[in-house]
Design an enzyme around this catalytic site. Structure first.
Site, short mmCIF file in Angstrom:
data_model
loop_
_atom_site.label_atom_id
_atom_site.label_comp_id
_atom_site.label_asym_id
_atom_site.label_seq_id
_atom_site.Cartn_x
_atom_site.Cartn_y
_atom_site.Cartn_z
N LYS A 38 8.10 12.52 -10.04
CA LYS A 38 7.37 13.79 -9.78
C LYS A 38 8.16 14.47 -8.72
O LYS A 38 8.63 15.75 -8.88
CB LYS A 38 6.06 13.40 -8.99
N TRP A 94 -5.61 5.82 -10.21
CA TRP A 94 -4.72 5.78 -11.36
C TRP A 94 -5.32 5.07 -12.67
O TRP A 94 -5.28 3.68 -12.33
CB TRP A 94 -3.37 5.81 -11.08
N ASP A 132 0.71 2.88 -2.71
CA ASP A 132 1.58 3.37 -3.98
C ASP A 132 1.77 4.97 -3.59
O ASP A 132 1.09 5.78 -3.17
CB ASP A 132 0.46 3.40 -4.91
#
Length: 405
Positions: free
Chosen positions: A254, A137, A218
């Site tokens: 999300k 990311w 993560d």
């Protein structure tokens, strides 16, 4: 009336250079300014329904009704809303692990990553460096660099197959200096959409343990990858079962659609309760001058959903609905490309998982997608599958086909 002064203000920040725009948020700015009627934004990682509209979960709407008007607005503690922490632990780990988890509410996943980075910079006994997958990311690198950690990479993605470079990944982990910090994406790897299989995760865990490394997970997409909460937690829970201490950052942006509420958590899995108490004390000392304590609204919404059996059940169904729509769009895009007669192999679109797809488009092809077809994506060929709908999939497929002939 104030009279305008003729004296020119002296520039105190004349040495500040103009910074580059954010590569992803800059796409949104360009997209909004575009007047083309068929324009498509595949840049930003936010879920959209089949009409391309923001999607608010029904369980969230119900939680809002329960929260609004029933709570005060007092400060939370330094580590956040108390009921939120054990519920977020149980979701991720399956249990509270005999009280060995030190947790703090964080300002979504980004905030959790920054707090974790600062903590490791202060207290990690080994080298102040972290190994991240290549690619990862886009925000990981600046977060850890700003936290004072040197960022190094290990192999992850294989462009030739648009899949996992498992052998390269394993070799790099084994070659790391003993006791290294290793960042791992718990599921739905961003940006590639490529995840290890359960058997591959087991071998990765073996390599991490053999090297005495410290796993840093993560977890930004639990439930959003496969539509199954438990399945998406496999990697984290397997490492726990193998006896690993670790840090895990968690986001509800999300999987609950709470993007703007900035709700997440950081979890340190400690060896015992005594270590947990010491970590907790220093975590509070770190957070206090940073932001004092986190906002309360998002944490109360999550607590309502995870703490009520009916809302929890409704949420799991809605998470699956979101995941299934994205999986369906993967199939539709692959089918449309085949129908157009593309001679390229696009099966990786279906094999990849989660919100994003690494298409394999080159920088030049991605640029043409934007400039000629008004389909906005990042220059590395990553697209957000959430931006694809039954209404625009043919147009997107045709644009990809034209750019890759």
């Amino acid at each position: 009336m104030f009279r305008r002064s003729a004296v020119r203000m002296s520039a105190r920040f004349g040495n500040v250079q103009m910074g580059p725009p954010d590569p992803i948020l800059g796409l949104t700015v360009a997209f909004k300014a575009d007047t083309f009627d068929k324009k498509v934004n595949l840049g930003v990682g936010a879920y959209r329904d089949d009409n391309g509209k923001p999607f608010v979960l029904e369980c969230v709407r119900e939680a809002e009704k329960r929260v609004c008007g029933n709570y005060d607005h007092e400060y939370a503690g330094i580590t956040g809303v108390p009921e939120f922490l054990p519920l977020s632990q149980k979701l991720l780990f399956g249990s509270e692990l005999d009280g060995r988890i030190c947790s703090a509410q964080a300002i979504s996943g980004t905030g959790a990553l920054r707090v974790a980075g600062d903590f490791l910079n202060r207290f990690w006994a080994g080298a102040k460096e972290i190994y991240v997958p290549s690619p990862t990311w886009g925000n990981h690198n600046p977060i850890f660099k700003d936290a004072g950690l040197a960022v190094k990479t290990y192999k992850y993605y294989k462009p030739e197959t648009c899949g996992l470079n498992f052998d390269g990944m394993l070799a790099d982990i084994k070659a790391m200096p003993k006791g290294s910090i290793v960042l791992l994406h718990a599921c739905a790897h961003n940006p590639t959409g490529v995840d290890p299989t359960p058997e591959e995760w087991k071998k990765i865990c073996d390599a991490v343990i053999e090297g005495g490394h410290f796993p840093f997970f993560d977890s930004a997409y639990q439930g959003f990858a496969t539509g199954n909460i438990e399945q998406d937690a496999f990697a984290v829970r397997h490492f726990i079962e193998r006896g690993c201490s670790m840090v895990v950052t968690q986001s509800f942006a999300k999987n609950m659609g709470l993007y703007g509420e900035r709700i997440g958590a950081i979890h340190f899995v400690c060896a015992d309760k005594e270590e947990k108490a010491r970590v907790d004390s220093q975590l509070k000392i770190l957070i206090r001058p940073m932001y004092s304590n986190p906002p309360i609204y998002g944490a109360r919404l999550v607590s309502q959903i995870l703490g009520d059996d009916n809302l929890r059940s409704a949420w799991e169904k809605e998470v699956k609905l979101m995941a299934d729509r994205i999986i369906g769009m993967r199939t539709a895009l692959n089918d449309e490309l085949a129908a157009l007669g593309s001679t390229k192999d696009w099966t990786h679109i279906e094999k990849q998982i989660g919100m994003f797809c690494f298409t394999g488009l080159t920088v030049e092809q991605s640029k043409r997608m934007v400039e000629e077809f008004h389909v906005y994506l990042t220059s590395n060929g990553r697209i957000s599958m959430a931006g694809i709908t039954s209404h625009n999939v043919k147009y997107i497929a045709n644009a990809i086909h034209e750019c890759t002939k």
